[in-house]
Structures are given as C-alpha cells and as structure tokens.
Write a protein that holds these residues in place. Structure first.
Motif, short mmCIF file in Angstrom:
data_model
loop_
_atom_site.label_atom_id
_atom_site.label_comp_id
_atom_site.label_asym_id
_atom_site.label_seq_id
_atom_site.Cartn_x
_atom_site.Cartn_y
_atom_site.Cartn_z
N ILE A 82 6.71 43.25 21.36
CA ILE A 82 7.70 44.22 20.90
C ILE A 82 8.29 44.92 22.12
CG2 ILE A 82 8.06 46.31 19.53
CD1 ILE A 82 5.66 45.41 17.81
N PRO A 83 9.60 44.92 22.29
CA PRO A 83 10.22 45.57 23.45
C PRO A 83 9.81 47.04 23.55
CG PRO A 83 11.83 44.22 22.29
CD PRO A 83 10.61 44.23 21.43
N GLY A 84 9.39 47.43 24.74
CA GLY A 84 8.97 48.81 24.95
C GLY A 84 7.48 49.02 24.84
N VAL A 85 6.75 47.98 24.41
CA VAL A 85 5.29 48.09 24.27
C VAL A 85 4.64 47.18 25.32
CG1 VAL A 85 3.29 47.85 22.76
CG2 VAL A 85 5.50 48.54 21.81
N GLY A 86 4.13 47.79 26.36
CA GLY A 86 3.43 47.05 27.39
C GLY A 86 1.93 47.08 27.15
N PRO A 87 1.15 46.52 28.06
CA PRO A 87 -0.31 46.50 27.90
C PRO A 87 -0.93 47.88 27.72
CG PRO A 87 0.37 45.01 29.64
CD PRO A 87 1.59 45.78 29.26
N ALA A 88 -0.43 48.89 28.44
CA ALA A 88 -1.02 50.23 28.34
C ALA A 88 -0.84 50.80 26.93
CB ALA A 88 -0.39 51.17 29.36
N LYS A 89 0.37 50.71 26.41
CA LYS A 89 0.62 51.21 25.05
C LYS A 89 -0.15 50.40 24.01
CE LYS A 89 5.25 53.36 25.43
NZ LYS A 89 5.40 53.43 26.88
N THR A 91 -2.95 48.64 24.33
CA THR A 91 -4.39 48.90 24.34
C THR A 91 -4.72 50.29 23.81
OG1 THR A 91 -4.21 49.51 26.69
CG2 THR A 91 -4.91 47.26 26.18
N THR A 92 -3.84 51.26 24.02
CA THR A 92 -4.06 52.59 23.46
C THR A 92 -4.05 52.54 21.94
OG1 THR A 92 -3.07 53.69 25.37
CG2 THR A 92 -3.16 54.95 23.33
N ILE A 93 -3.09 51.82 21.37
CA ILE A 93 -3.01 51.69 19.92
C ILE A 93 -4.24 50.98 19.37
CG2 ILE A 93 -1.76 50.54 18.03
CD1 ILE A 93 0.82 51.02 19.65
N LEU A 94 -4.64 49.88 20.01
CA LEU A 94 -5.80 49.13 19.53
C LEU A 94 -7.08 49.94 19.65
CD1 LEU A 94 -5.08 45.52 20.81
CD2 LEU A 94 -4.98 46.37 18.48
N ALA A 95 -7.19 50.73 20.70
CA ALA A 95 -8.38 51.58 20.86
C ALA A 95 -8.45 52.60 19.73
CB ALA A 95 -8.34 52.28 22.22
#
Length: 243
Positions: A82-89, A91-95
């Motif tokens: 999804i454009p605008g969602v990188g690994p940091a975002k 992984t934060t959501i999944l956490a």
C-alpha cells in the motif's frame, strides 16, 4: 470522506490522540486508531495519517472482505504494497494487532469466578469471537462458579455447528464440572439466537434439571459482541436451575 489535511493542522479537539485522551479509544473510528499507530501520512501534500488509515482499510476491504477481518489476518507484505506504508508502519500495525490478540488470549487467573456474562465472554473470546467457523464451547465451573477449565466440543462450517446435549453433559461430568456455561460463535457477527439455538438451550436446561448440573447461561459471540440467552429470553424462568 478522505483526509488530506495534516493532523497538526486540525483543531486540537479533532486530533485522534487528543480525542482518545479526552474520550477514550472507543470514541475513535478504526481509521483514526490506525492513524495513531501510523504517526504520519503519505507526506508531500497527499493523505494525512487518518486518510492513510482510511486508504488501508479500503484496500484491505477489496475482494468483498470485511476490513477488520482482513486487518486481523494481514501480513507485512500486504501492508507494504500500500503506498505510504513502509516496513516501520507495517510492523507497528502488526505489533498492535498481535498485542490485542495476546490480551484476548491471556489465560484467566486461577479460580476466576464466572459471575457475569461479560466475564464468561471475555474468557471465551480467544476461542470463539473471531473464528471463521462455528465452534461450541463449555466453561466448566465448580459449585462456587469458579472456572475449572474450558473445552471446545465441536467445530462446524461457516454457518453451523453440531453439539448434542449428550456430548455436552458427558464432557461436563468427565471433567468434574458441577456448573456450566455453554457458548458458541456466529461467524456472521449477528449474535441473535436462531430457533435451533433456542431449542438446544431448552434441551440443556431440561438436562440440567434432571442431572443436577445447573446451566448458568448460553452465550453467542461474534465480531466483538455477545448475547446472553439468560438475559434475553425467559428460558431460565421456564426451567429453573437452582444455581
């Protein structure tokens, strides 16, 4: 409505964090909760964090999937597409999702007293609340309504499960229970009892009278909600349990 305005440009009373602090997390839409996790949007005058949260839900809801169901099962790969969602975002959501699952799955404390339908529903949430198939479960209790354990009796299809009173009482007796709460889930999220649910509850109440094993409640769970048949029907007045 799609948010392109930066959250910092919103009045403080409309910002997700401030609204959560003032009114609690339940006051926020799902996209706003995601915005708090995301922190920032797409930048460069594009979607704000709330707008990006809405966009994520929109993308996950494609292919006729419920966005919240999709969010519970989403992967890092899906999110980072999804454009605008990188690994940091991502992984934060999944956490955050995993933390929520672990809170629901946390084992009840020893000798938890089941004295309210909400307590019983909380104990059963991990096993029943979000399942894609119907499951039928029992809470086994002692004479003081303290929890002895839980058992899944049967797993059915996406629309129905089968549980016979004979199997239910056999398991209660085998596990040493002297009181019980039964429960099942409706994957559709509609927690209204069906005629079959009412008929089974009536049979179990009659069995409880004959065996001297009171049935304290029958719960239906689904999509974050639950219904207590004891609270919403007259069956317990028709078949007193002496509990």
């Amino acid at each position: 409505m799609t948010y392109s305005l930066r959250i910092a440009d919103l009045p403080s009373t409309e910002r997700p964090r401030e609204r959560l602090m003032a009114h609690g997390a339940k006051s926020l839409a799902t996209a706003e909760l995601l915005a708090i996790l995301l922190g920032t949007g797409q930048g460069a005058g594009k979607l704000s964090a709330v707008g990006l949260g809405q966009y994520i839900l929109q993308k996950l809801g494609e292919h006729k999937r419920d966005p919240l169901t999709a969010l519970r099962e989403v992967s890092v790969h899906e999110l980072t597409q999804i454009p605008g969602v990188g690994p940091a975002k991502a992984t934060t959501i999944l956490a955050a999702i995993e933390l929520g699952k672990r809170v629901l799955a946390a084992a009840p404390t020893e000798k938890t007293v089941i004295d309210d339908p909400a307590v019983a529903a909380a104990v059963l949430s991990a096993d029943l609340m979000w399942q894609a198939q119907e499951r039928f479960a029992i809470l086994l209790l002692d004479v003081k309504h303290r929890l002895l354990g839980t058992r899944i009796i049967s797993i059915g299809t996406a629309t129905e499960t089968l549980a016979h009173p004979r199997e239910i009482f056999r398991e209660i007796i085998r596990q040493g229970g002297v009181r019980a709460v039964v429960a099942h889930n409706h994957p559709s999220g509609n927690v209204d009892p069906s005629p079959e649910d009412i008929a089974l509850t009536r049979q179990l109440l009659q069995g409880g009278q004959l065996l001297g094993i009171p049935l304290l409640d029958h719960l239906i769970l689904g999509d974050g909600n639950y219904t207590s048949l004891r609270q919403t029907t007259t069956l317990w007045q028709d078949y007193p349990q002496g509990d």
